[in-house]
Design a protein around this motif. Sequence first.
Motif, PDB file in Angstrom:
ATOM      1  N   SER A   1       0.854  -1.192   0.000  1.00 60.74           N
ATOM      2  CA  SER A   1       0.000   0.000   0.000  1.00 60.74           C
ATOM      3  C   SER A   1       0.890   1.242   0.000  1.00 60.74           C
ATOM      4  CB  SER A   1      -0.887   0.029   1.246  1.00 60.74           C
ATOM      5  OG  SER A   1      -1.786  -1.050   1.235  1.00 60.74           O
TER       6      SER A   1
ATOM      7  N   TYR B   1      -1.323  13.602  -6.015  1.00 58.98           N
ATOM      8  CA  TYR B   1      -0.902  12.884  -7.231  1.00 58.98           C
ATOM      9  C   TYR B   1      -1.909  13.106  -8.369  1.00 58.98           C
ATOM     10  CZ  TYR B   1      -0.565   8.777 -10.297  1.00 58.98           C
ATOM     11  OH  TYR B   1      -0.512   7.946 -11.382  1.00 58.98           O
TER      12      TYR B   1
ATOM     13  N   SER C   1       0.637   4.329  -0.435  1.00 62.07           N
ATOM     14  CA  SER C   1       0.267   5.599   0.210  1.00 62.07           C
ATOM     15  C   SER C   1       0.509   5.562   1.723  1.00 62.07           C
ATOM     16  CB  SER C   1      -1.184   5.962  -0.103  1.00 62.07           C
ATOM     17  OG  SER C   1      -2.048   4.968   0.395  1.00 62.07           O
TER      18      SER C   1
ATOM     19  N   GLY D   1      -1.333   2.695 -10.776  1.00 62.32           N
ATOM     20  CA  GLY D   1      -2.643   2.622 -10.151  1.00 62.32           C
ATOM     21  C   GLY D   1      -3.092   1.179  -9.968  1.00 62.32           C
TER      22      GLY D   1
ATOM     23  N   LEU E   1      -2.465  10.792  -2.306  1.00 59.56           N
ATOM     24  CA  LEU E   1      -3.188  10.314  -3.485  1.00 59.56           C
ATOM     25  C   LEU E   1      -3.908  11.451  -4.202  1.00 59.56           C
ATOM     26  CD1 LEU E   1      -4.597   6.990  -1.959  1.00 59.56           C
ATOM     27  CD2 LEU E   1      -2.920   7.172  -3.820  1.00 59.56           C
TER      28      LEU E   1
ATOM     29  N   ALA F   1       2.483   0.091 -11.318  1.00 62.14           N
ATOM     30  CA  ALA F   1       1.899  -0.943 -12.174  1.00 62.14           C
ATOM     31  C   ALA F   1       2.275  -0.700 -13.640  1.00 62.14           C
ATOM     32  CB  ALA F   1       0.386  -0.961 -12.013  1.00 62.14           C
TER      33      ALA F   1
HETATM   34  N1  LIG Z   1      -4.362   2.166  -3.246  1.00 63.40           N
HETATM   35  C1  LIG Z   1      -2.983   2.440  -3.515  1.00 63.40           C
HETATM   36  C2  LIG Z   1      -2.849   3.328  -4.711  1.00 63.40           C
HETATM   37  C3  LIG Z   1      -1.618   3.037  -5.469  1.00 63.40           C
HETATM   38  O1  LIG Z   1      -0.915   2.124  -5.158  1.00 63.40           O
HETATM   39  C4  LIG Z   1      -1.235   3.858  -6.642  1.00 63.40           C
HETATM   40  C5  LIG Z   1      -1.916   5.017  -6.908  1.00 63.40           C
HETATM   41  C6  LIG Z   1      -1.557   5.804  -7.984  1.00 63.40           C
HETATM   42  C7  LIG Z   1      -0.508   5.434  -8.802  1.00 63.40           C
HETATM   43  C8  LIG Z   1       0.189   4.289  -8.538  1.00 63.40           C
HETATM   44  C9  LIG Z   1      -0.159   3.478  -7.453  1.00 63.40           C
HETATM   45  N2  LIG Z   1       0.530   2.321  -7.192  1.00 63.40           N
HETATM   46  C10 LIG Z   1       0.829   1.342  -8.110  1.00 63.40           C
HETATM   47  O2  LIG Z   1       0.455   1.272  -9.266  1.00 63.40           O
HETATM   48  C11 LIG Z   1      -2.344   3.053  -2.275  1.00 63.40           C
HETATM   49  O3  LIG Z   1      -2.935   3.041  -1.224  1.00 63.40           O
HETATM   50  O4  LIG Z   1      -1.239   3.548  -2.322  1.00 63.40           O
END
Ligand SMILES: N[C@@H](CC(=O)c1ccccc1NC=O)C(=O)O
Length: 290
Positions: free
Chosen positions: A8, A25, A10, A77, A22, A145
Motif C-alpha cells: 500500500s 498525485y 500511500s 494505479g 493520493l 503498475a
Molecule cells: N491504493 C494504492 C494506490 C496506489 O498504489 C497507486 C496510486 C496511484 C498510482 C500508482 C499506485 N501504485 C501502483 O500502481 C495506495 O494506497 O497507495
Amino acid sequence: MELEDQYSPSRWVIRRGAEEALRTYSHIGDEATKKARATRKSLLHVPYGDGEGEKLDIYFPEGVSEASPFCLFFHGGYWQSGSKDTSAFMVNPLTEQGVTVVVVAYDIAPKGTLDQMVDQVTRSIVFVQKQYPCNEGIYLCGHSAGAHLAAMMLLANWTKHGVTPNLKGFFLLSGIYDLKPIVYTSQNAPLLMTLEDAQRNSPQLLLEAALTRPLDPACHVLVSVGQHDSPEFHRQSKEFYQILRQGGWNASFEEIHDMDHFEIIWNLTQKDYVLTQMILRTILQEPRRH
Ligand SMILES: N[C@@H](CC(=O)c1ccccc1NC=O)C(=O)O
C-alpha cells in the motif's frame, strides 16, 4: 497485515497523509495534462486498436518532426485506477527538449485482465513504430503498475506483429516485477489474479527462466525506486535489477533521494528534477540515425 502494508504505497509517504498524497498525485497529473494539451501540439485519443479503451495521446515537440525520439508513458494505479487523461506528467519537460511523448491508455480492471493489459501495451508500441517508422528510438517509461507493464516488454515477442519496435531504453519507476505477493493483498480484489496469472505476468520470473539475451545490448534499462518506497518495493526493484544484469542487460539502479512513491513520478513535471535529467540525458545522448 504485513503484506497489505508493504503493498500500500500511500501508507509510506512521509510529508502528507495517505489520502492527501493520493489527492495531490491526481491533482498534479490533472494539471500537467491540462497544461500539456493547452501548450503542445497534440493528437488526442488516437486509437491503437479496435477496443474502446485502446487509445493514446501524442504530444509533439516544437517544430513537429516525425524523426524525433519517442517516449511512451504507462501510468500506475495497481492496474485498476489511473488514466492517460491525468498522466501527462513528463510531457512539458520532454517535448521542450525535442522528445515526442505518448501517453497510453489500457483497460484497467475489472474490465481488463493482466494478460489483456500486457497485450494492449504491446500493440500500442507496435502502433507507434508503424505510424512513425522514422522515430529516433522508442523509450518506455512506466510508474508502479505501469513500470510492470513496461518491463513485460523486455520479454515481448514482436514477430507476430510484423514489426520490431526501435526500443532504445526503459525507465522503470517504483515498479512491481514479481506479482505473486499481490495475489494475497486486497489489491487483487478487482484483478482476480490466480497464482498462475501472476506467474505468467511476472517479468522477474520470466527473466529468471529465460535463456535469451537482449536483442539490443545497448538498450538501457533504468530501475528506479523512491527512498521512501516500502521495503518490499525496494526489494522488488533491487532483485529485478540484479536479474537484468545477470541476463546481460545494460541496466542501472537508482534510489531517488527523499522521494516517495508518488513524488517520484509527479516531479517529472519539473525539468530540473534528477529523474527528468536522467531520462533526458539517456534519450538525448543516443547517437542520431539518418
Ligand atoms: N491504493 C494504492 C494506490 C496506489 O498504489 C497507486 C496510486 C496511484 C498510482 C500508482 C499506485 N501504485 C501502483 O500502481 C495506495 O494506497 O497507495
